[in-house]
Enzyme design. Structure first.
Site, PDB file in Angstrom:
ATOM      1  CE  LYS A 168      86.126  -5.871  39.162  1.00 14.04           C
ATOM      2  NZ  LYS A 168      86.120  -7.113  39.715  1.00 14.04           N
ATOM      3  NE  ARG A 169      80.745   2.583  43.947  1.00 17.14           N
ATOM      4  CZ  ARG A 169      80.335   2.487  42.711  1.00 17.14           C
ATOM      5  NH1 ARG A 169      81.096   2.110  41.706  1.00 17.14           N
ATOM      6  NH2 ARG A 169      79.153   2.427  42.567  1.00 17.14           N
TER       7      ARG A 169
ATOM      8  CB  CYS B 195      49.513   1.420  67.868  1.00 23.58           C
ATOM      9  SG  CYS B 195      49.662   0.279  67.005  1.00 23.58           S
TER      10      CYS B 195
ATOM     11  CB  CYS C 135      48.508  -1.592  70.703  1.00 24.73           C
ATOM     12  SG  CYS C 135      50.150  -1.116  70.342  1.00 24.73           S
TER      13      CYS C 135
ATOM     14  CG  HIS D  28      53.683  -0.087  69.205  1.00 23.50           C
ATOM     15  ND1 HIS D  28      52.792   0.010  68.092  1.00 23.50           N
ATOM     16  CD2 HIS D  28      54.687   1.077  69.009  1.00 23.50           C
ATOM     17  CE1 HIS D  28      53.125   1.060  67.533  1.00 23.50           C
ATOM     18  NE2 HIS D  28      54.124   1.791  67.828  1.00 23.50           N
TER      19      HIS D  28
ATOM     20  CG  ASN E 242      54.340  -3.963  52.084  1.00 25.59           C
ATOM     21  OD1 ASN E 242      54.803  -4.752  51.450  1.00 25.59           O
ATOM     22  ND2 ASN E 242      52.965  -3.476  52.294  1.00 25.59           N
TER      23      ASN E 242
ATOM     24  CB  SER F 110      50.468   1.948  57.301  1.00 28.01           C
ATOM     25  OG  SER F 110      50.269   0.835  57.714  1.00 28.01           O
TER      26      SER F 110
ATOM     27  CG  HIS G 206      52.072  -3.224  66.362  1.00 30.20           C
ATOM     28  ND1 HIS G 206      51.571  -2.997  67.826  1.00 30.20           N
ATOM     29  CD2 HIS G 206      52.032  -4.475  66.496  1.00 30.20           C
ATOM     30  CE1 HIS G 206      51.198  -4.003  68.619  1.00 30.20           C
ATOM     31  NE2 HIS G 206      51.536  -4.878  67.595  1.00 30.20           N
TER      32      HIS G 206
ATOM     33  CG  HIS H 190      51.282  -4.727  60.224  1.00 30.13           C
ATOM     34  ND1 HIS H 190      51.921  -3.631  60.708  1.00 30.13           N
ATOM     35  CD2 HIS H 190      50.919  -4.333  58.924  1.00 30.13           C
ATOM     36  CE1 HIS H 190      52.152  -2.714  59.852  1.00 30.13           C
ATOM     37  NE2 HIS H 190      51.312  -2.987  58.827  1.00 30.13           N
TER      38      HIS H 190
ATOM     39  CD  GLN I  81      48.498  -5.473  53.783  1.00 32.05           C
ATOM     40  OE1 GLN I  81      47.348  -5.518  53.244  1.00 32.05           O
ATOM     41  NE2 GLN I  81      49.229  -4.320  53.869  1.00 32.05           N
TER      42      GLN I  81
ATOM     43  CG  HIS J  84      55.413 -16.495  44.974  1.00 30.42           C
ATOM     44  ND1 HIS J  84      56.391 -15.793  44.335  1.00 30.42           N
ATOM     45  CD2 HIS J  84      54.220 -15.544  45.115  1.00 30.42           C
ATOM     46  CE1 HIS J  84      56.046 -14.708  43.797  1.00 30.42           C
ATOM     47  NE2 HIS J  84      54.666 -14.374  44.406  1.00 30.42           N
TER      48      HIS J  84
ATOM     49  CG  HIS K  70      59.171 -20.270  46.514  1.00 31.77           C
ATOM     50  ND1 HIS K  70      58.372 -20.789  45.520  1.00 31.77           N
ATOM     51  CD2 HIS K  70      59.281 -18.860  45.902  1.00 31.77           C
ATOM     52  CE1 HIS K  70      57.826 -19.980  44.645  1.00 31.77           C
ATOM     53  NE2 HIS K  70      58.363 -18.664  44.677  1.00 31.77           N
TER      54      HIS K  70
ATOM     55  CG  HIS L  93      60.075 -14.385  46.169  1.00 33.74           C
ATOM     56  ND1 HIS L  93      61.115 -15.013  45.371  1.00 33.74           N
ATOM     57  CD2 HIS L  93      59.048 -15.010  45.558  1.00 33.74           C
ATOM     58  CE1 HIS L  93      60.628 -15.597  44.580  1.00 33.74           C
ATOM     59  NE2 HIS L  93      59.293 -15.716  44.712  1.00 33.74           N
TER      60      HIS L  93
ATOM     61  CE1 TYR M 259      68.879  -1.869  29.297  1.00 34.51           C
ATOM     62  CE2 TYR M 259      68.807  -3.188  31.377  1.00 34.51           C
ATOM     63  CZ  TYR M 259      68.888  -3.359  30.029  1.00 34.51           C
ATOM     64  OH  TYR M 259      69.109  -4.362  29.441  1.00 34.51           O
ATOM     65  CD  GLU M 260      67.429  -0.932  37.293  1.00 32.38           C
ATOM     66  OE1 GLU M 260      67.317   0.157  36.703  1.00 32.38           O
ATOM     67  OE2 GLU M 260      68.241  -1.031  38.076  1.00 32.38           O
TER      68      GLU M 260
ATOM     69  CD  GLN N 128      72.529  -2.379  36.724  1.00 35.68           C
ATOM     70  OE1 GLN N 128      71.959  -1.503  37.537  1.00 35.68           O
ATOM     71  NE2 GLN N 128      73.882  -2.767  36.614  1.00 35.68           N
TER      72      GLN N 128
HETATM   73  P1  H2U Z   1      50.964  -2.141  55.691  1.00 40.40           P
HETATM   74  O1  H2U Z   1      51.172  -3.434  56.004  1.00 40.40           O
HETATM   75  O2  H2U Z   1      51.308  -1.499  54.424  1.00 40.40           O
HETATM   76  O3  H2U Z   1      51.504  -1.325  56.966  1.00 40.40           O
HETATM   77  O4  H2U Z   1      49.370  -1.953  55.679  1.00 40.40           O
HETATM   78  C1  H2U Z   1      48.586  -2.179  56.832  1.00 40.40           C
HETATM   79  C2  H2U Z   1      47.035  -2.353  56.576  1.00 40.40           C
HETATM   80  O5  H2U Z   1      46.235  -2.001  57.770  1.00 40.40           O
HETATM   81  C3  H2U Z   1      46.578  -1.194  55.553  1.00 40.40           C
HETATM   82  O6  H2U Z   1      46.281  -2.091  54.341  1.00 40.40           O
HETATM   83  C4  H2U Z   1      45.216  -1.413  57.347  1.00 40.40           C
HETATM   84  C5  H2U Z   1      45.466  -0.757  56.346  1.00 40.40           C
HETATM   85  O7  H2U Z   1      44.228  -0.502  55.330  1.00 40.40           O
HETATM   86  N1  H2U Z   1      44.446  -0.678  58.357  1.00 40.40           N
HETATM   87  C6  H2U Z   1      43.386  -1.317  59.145  1.00 40.40           C
HETATM   88  O8  H2U Z   1      42.808  -2.281  58.551  1.00 40.40           O
HETATM   89  N2  H2U Z   1      42.724  -0.742  60.045  1.00 40.40           N
HETATM   90  C7  H2U Z   1      43.282   0.538  60.669  1.00 40.40           C
HETATM   91  O9  H2U Z   1      42.730   0.986  61.498  1.00 40.40           O
HETATM   92  C8  H2U Z   1      44.406   1.126  60.197  1.00 40.40           C
HETATM   93  C9  H2U Z   1      44.962   0.649  59.010  1.00 40.40           C
HETATM   94 ZN    ZN Z   2      51.293  -0.821  68.243  1.00 37.85          ZN
END
Ligand code: H2U
Ligand code: ZN
Length: 349
Positions: free
Chosen positions: A28-29, A50, A53, A113, A153, A161, A164, A166, A168, A281, A296, A298, A316-317, A323
Site C-alpha cells: 500500500k506504500r 574491452c 571492441c 563500447h 544479460n 561481464s 559493451h 552484447h 549470446q 522462446h 515471444h 521474455h 518461499y520463492e 511471490q
Molecule cells: P555475458 O553475456 O554474461 O557478459 O557473457 C559474455 C561472454 O563472453 C561470456 O560467456 C565470453 C564469456 O565466456 N568471452 C569470450 O568469448 N571471449 C573473451 O575474450 C572474453 C569473454
Molecule cells: Zn567495448
C-alpha cells in the site's frame, strides 16, 4: 469477492503451468522508490581493454575485425562444445546423465563500447535483429541441433561481464527445461483450440487493455498476467510464427522499434541503465511439426525499488513458488507512464 488489488491470490502462468503468489495488500506504500539523480555514467566509445571492441584481442588471442554494425563469434569459453562424444549414464533409475553437444556464440550489438540497446539508433537495432535471424537459420542447418536460445544479460547485477552491448546464443542437441514446459503447454492449447495459446492470450489482453505497454502493427509488449519479477514483460508477435526465421523485413523493423521503446521505458524508471535477462522462446528446430509454437521474448529485470534495491527470489520463492507484492497491472501502469525518450537525452536540454 476476490479483488486483485487487495487480496492475496495466485495466478497461473499458462506458458509454464506454474503459479505465482500475488500479495498486493503488502504494498500500500508508494512503490517506486528513489529515482537516481540525472548523472550520466560516461564510458568511452572505444575501450582498449574491452574484448568486444573492434580491433581488440580476445581471451583466445583472436583479434576482432573492425566491424561496422554487429559482430558474432564463437564464445571463447563455450559452455557447450560441438565435438562432445555422445554418451549416456544410467545407474538404476536414480543416477542418470547424458552428454550434451552445442555451439555457443557471443554477439556484439554495436562497435560502440558506450551504448546499450535503448541508446542505439533504430537501424542499428534492426541490424542486430537481422543477425539474430541469420544466426538462427545458420545454426538450424546442423541437423543435430534441436534448440537455439538467443538471450542477453544486461548489467553487472545480472552477471554480465562487460558493459559493451552484447548478447549470446546457445544452440544445443536437446530441448532445455523452460522450453520443454512451454512446449507442453502450447501444444496442449493448440490441439484443444486450434489457435496458438499466445494468439488467444494477446487478443484477450488487447480487449482488456490493462497490462499492455506497446501495441504496434506487428508486436505487443505487455506485463504478463502471471508476471513474477516486479517489472517482468513479454514481447509477443501478433502474427503466429514459430520462430524468428519467419519474420519479414517489416516485422524485423517493428521488433527493433519495440525493443528500443521498451528498453528506453525501462531505463527511465530509475534513470539508470536498467538491468535484465532477456531471451526469445521459439520452436525447437529439426524436430518435426512445431505449429503450436508462437514466438515471444521474455524480459526478467531484477530491480524492485531503486537502481540498487533488487528483488530476491529466495525463501518461499525457492521452496514453494514465486511471490510478488504489487500487481502486474500496477507495474504495467508504471512502465506505461515512462517517457519514450531516453533520460540521458534530457540532459542535453
Ligand atoms: P555475458 O553475456 O554474461 O557478459 O557473457 C559474455 C561472454 O563472453 C561470456 O560467456 C565470453 C564469456 O565466456 N568471452 C569470450 O568469448 N571471449 C573473451 O575474450 C572474453 C569473454
Ligand atoms: Zn567495448
Amino acid at each position: 469477492m476476490l479483488n486483485f488489488s487487495d487480496h492475496p491470490h495466485t495466478r497461473l502462468n499458462i506458458l509454464t503451468g506454474e503459479k505465482v503468489l500475488v500479495s498486493p495488500h503488502r504494498s500500500k506504500r508508494p512503490w517506486q522508490g528513489q529515482v537516481e539523480d540525472l548523472v550520466v555514467e560516461q564510458r568511452p566509445s572505444y575501450d582498449a581493454t574491452c574484448y568486444l571492441c573492434p580491433g581488440n584481442k580476445r581471451a583466445d588471442g583472436t583479434v576482432n575485425p573492425e566491424y561496422g554494425d554487429s559482430f558474432v563469434f564463437v564464445n571463447d569459453f563455450s559452455a557447450l562444445l560441438q565435438d562432445t562424444p555422445q554418451g549416456q549414464y544410467n545407474d538404476s533409475d536414480l543416477l542418470q546423465a547424458e552428454s550434451e553437444r552445442g555451439i555457443c556464440k557471443v554477439i556484439a550489438f554495436s562497435p560502440r563500447h558506450d551504448l546499450t540497446l535503448p541508446e542505439m539508433e533504430e537501424d542499428a537495432i534492426v541490424a542486430v535483429v537481422d543477425l539474430w535471424q541469420q544466426e538462427f537459420s545458420e545454426l538450424a542447418k546442423h541437423d543435430w541441433i534441436k534448440y537455439i536460445q538467443i538471450f542477453e544479460n544486461k548489467g553487472a547485477i545480472m552477471g554480465c561481464s562487460n558493459p559493451h552491448p552484447h548478447g549470446q546464443i546457445w544452440a544445443q542437441g536437446n530441448v532445455p527445461v523452460e522450453v520443454e514446459k512451454e512446449n507442453a503447454q502450447q501444444h496442449h492449447y493448440f490441439v484443444k483450440h486450434g489457435v496458438s495459446l499466445l494468439s488467444a492470450y494477446v487478443n484477450l489482453e488487447i480487449q482488456k487493455n490493462e497490462r499492455i505497454i506497446i501495441d504496434n502493427d506487428h508486436f505487443i509488449a505487455l506485463v504478463p498476467f502471471w508476471a513474477a519479477w516486479p517489472y517482468e514483460t513479454m514481447i509477443v508477435s501478433k502474427r503466429h510464427v514459430s520462430s524468428i526465421a519467419e519474420f519479414t523485413a517489416e516485422e524485423k523493423t517493428d521488433l527493433a522499434k519495440t525493443l528500443q521503446e521498451l528498453t528506453i521505458r525501462y531505463d527511465n524508471i530509475f534513470n539508470t541503465s536498467f538491468p535484465y535477462s532477456a531471451g526469445m522462446h521459439q520452436a525447437p528446430v529439426n524436430s518435426g511439426n512445431q505449429a503450436h509454437w508462437h514466438w515471444h521474448m521474455h524480459f526478467y529485470p531484477p530491480l524492485l525499488r531503486s537502481a540498487t534495491v533488487k528483488k530476491f527470489m529466495v525463501g518461499y520463492e525457492m521452496m514453494a513458488n514465486p511471490q510478488r507484492d504489487v500487481t502486474p497491472e500496477y507495474a504495467a501502469d508504471l512502465i506505461k507512464k515512462q517517457a519514450t525518450t531516453h533520460y540521458k537525452t534530457r540532459l542535453d536540454v
